[in-house]
Scaffold this active site. Sequence first.
Site, mmCIF file in Angstrom:
data_model
loop_
_atom_site.group_PDB
_atom_site.id
_atom_site.type_symbol
_atom_site.label_atom_id
_atom_site.label_comp_id
_atom_site.label_asym_id
_atom_site.label_seq_id
_atom_site.Cartn_x
_atom_site.Cartn_y
_atom_site.Cartn_z
ATOM 1 N N CYS A 126 13.974 2.330 7.297
ATOM 2 C CA CYS A 126 13.875 1.027 7.956
ATOM 3 C C CYS A 126 15.156 0.718 8.736
ATOM 4 O O CYS A 126 15.432 1.359 9.727
ATOM 5 C CB CYS A 126 13.534 -0.040 6.910
ATOM 6 N N HIS B 130 9.035 2.285 3.335
ATOM 7 C CA HIS B 130 10.054 2.319 2.268
ATOM 8 C C HIS B 130 9.650 3.161 1.059
ATOM 9 O O HIS B 130 9.030 2.657 0.122
ATOM 10 C CB HIS B 130 10.310 0.888 1.777
ATOM 11 N N GLU C 16 11.500 4.120 -1.349
ATOM 12 C CA GLU C 16 12.223 3.723 -2.577
ATOM 13 C C GLU C 16 11.498 2.613 -3.349
ATOM 14 O O GLU C 16 11.844 2.341 -4.495
ATOM 15 C CB GLU C 16 13.662 3.304 -2.240
#
Lengths: 237, 86
Positions: free
Chosen positions: A91, A200, A202
């Site tokens: 991002c 994302h 994570e």
Amino acid sequence: MTPLSGARIGVITFPGTLDDRDAARAVRLAGAEAVALWHADADLQGVDAVVLPGGFSYGDYLRAGAISRFAPAMTAVVDAARGGMPVLGICNGFQILTEAHLLPGSMIKNDHLHFVCREQSMIVENAKTAWTNQFQAGQRITIPLKNQDGQFVADEHTLDELEGEGRVVFRYDGWNPNGSRRNIAGITNERGNVVGLMPHPEHAVEAGFGPASAEGPRAGTDGLAFFTSVLSSLVGA
Amino acid sequence: MGRVVVEVMPKPEILDPQGKAVVGALPRLGFTQFTSVRQGKRFELEVDGDVTPEILAAAQEAATTLLSNPVIEDVVSVVDATEVPA
């Protein structure tokens, strides 16, 4: 948690970074040691790889990632990346990588002008990079996407080059959430050690805290393979 | 005190989502004559003393390295805009 691999992966925090803690947690869940790095410190503390996490570094002032690119830590990252160190930009981290010219193109505001937050399906197009070697080419994965300036743009020549060299790593599956050229969600450099993407990984590393999957609500862990991929590439290096 | 003004615009071939939103809002206020809007940036850089050719050259370099991203933007002007006292 004891690191299984002995690998040390740095996560850089800039002023305005949001997802550094989640990125560090993902690194630990994959079995590596997470090393907190500070943007103003040029010393990368001998880490084996670096994650540039998401957020709004410097409030996205000027352009997303434009000011972070000149942080002392980034000068060290650019040098290390050119030497082959794996670097993942998520991002805002992807935006920083394009501003630092480690990856081509740039991100502008979403074509519909709205902030978008959704569980995003995408197709893995290149499963040979340092951050995607635990996927299969053609595999569909779902991880969260949340951004305002997520529209990937580059000139036609650059886009043709990216496609021709297999450097489009991820493409949006179904609806294109931000108007990105050719549905591109993530790209890599020539060497495959630097990867940037808007969604994302994570946030999809532990069952119970991820996106919905076939196993049930919040059960998705498709993001974990990014971090196990880099461990695999470090072991193989 | 000298002042350099730098103007940066999105490249013509890059869609400008902000400009598009503005042109969509204008007719709601009765401004129906404007068919297109593109939104850029203006920077005012101040210096102690005069704007010398060296200062202008430095401003040009800052404009292309930090103030703009050549992938999506053009630097359209870098000019000495020092106000002369009347």
